[in-house]
Design a protein around this motif. Structure first.
Motif, PDB file in Angstrom:
ATOM      1  N   MET A 142       8.575   0.942   8.404  1.00  0.00           N
ATOM      2  CA  MET A 142       7.564   1.132   9.227  1.00  0.00           C
ATOM      3  C   MET A 142       6.629   2.066   8.218  1.00  0.00           C
ATOM      4  N   THR A 143       5.219   1.790   8.428  1.00  0.00           N
ATOM      5  CA  THR A 143       4.394   2.572   7.586  1.00  0.00           C
ATOM      6  C   THR A 143       3.913   3.735   8.446  1.00  0.00           C
ATOM      7  N   GLU A 144       3.929   5.008   7.519  1.00  0.00           N
ATOM      8  CA  GLU A 144       3.287   6.124   8.055  1.00  0.00           C
ATOM      9  C   GLU A 144       2.124   6.387   7.696  1.00  0.00           C
ATOM     10  N   TYR A 145       1.188   6.593   8.563  1.00  0.00           N
ATOM     11  CA  TYR A 145      -0.255   6.779   8.398  1.00  0.00           C
ATOM     12  C   TYR A 145      -0.629   8.274   8.664  1.00  0.00           C
ATOM     13  N   VAL A 146      -1.590   8.759   7.879  1.00  0.00           N
ATOM     14  CA  VAL A 146      -1.829  10.250   7.957  1.00  0.00           C
ATOM     15  C   VAL A 146      -3.128  10.740   7.564  1.00  0.00           C
ATOM     16  N   ILE A 147      -4.025  11.233   8.405  1.00  0.00           N
ATOM     17  CA  ILE A 147      -5.279  11.565   8.005  1.00  0.00           C
ATOM     18  C   ILE A 147      -5.658  13.083   7.746  1.00  0.00           C
ATOM     19  N   THR A 148      -6.151  13.436   6.664  1.00  0.00           N
ATOM     20  CA  THR A 148      -6.228  14.725   6.037  1.00  0.00           C
ATOM     21  C   THR A 148      -7.728  15.062   5.783  1.00  0.00           C
ATOM     22  N   LYS A 149      -8.169  16.167   6.195  1.00  0.00           N
ATOM     23  CA  LYS A 149      -9.454  16.686   5.694  1.00  0.00           C
ATOM     24  C   LYS A 149      -9.245  17.527   4.541  1.00  0.00           C
ATOM     25  N   ILE A 150     -10.097  17.120   3.314  1.00  0.00           N
ATOM     26  CA  ILE A 150     -10.137  17.745   2.125  1.00  0.00           C
ATOM     27  C   ILE A 150     -11.674  18.172   1.999  1.00  0.00           C
TER      28      ILE A 150
END
Length: 61
Positions: free
Chosen positions: A1-9
């Motif tokens: 299963m693919t793990e998705y992440v959103i990060t603000k930089i």
């Protein structure tokens, strides 16, 4: 299963799939859309990264 992440930089939002950047976006909504599109495109086809020498790569060295 693919793990998705959103990060603000800084002022950019980055979307990651299994630790790899799949794109940089101007806002969180666009990053979420990118993840949705990636998930629909690749579905269950994505596999974990295989680095040389890792157990996942099949090298026992």
């Amino acid at each position: 299963m693919t793990e998705y992440v959103i990060t603000k930089i800084g002022h950019r939002w980055f979307a990651y799939a299994d630790g790899l950047s799949i794109g940089a976006c101007a806002d969180e909504t666009a990053a979420a859309k990118l993840i949705t599109e990636d998930s629909a495109k690749y579905g269950a086809k994505k596999k974990p990264l295989n680095w040389r020498g890792s157990p996942l790569a099949g090298n026992k060295s």
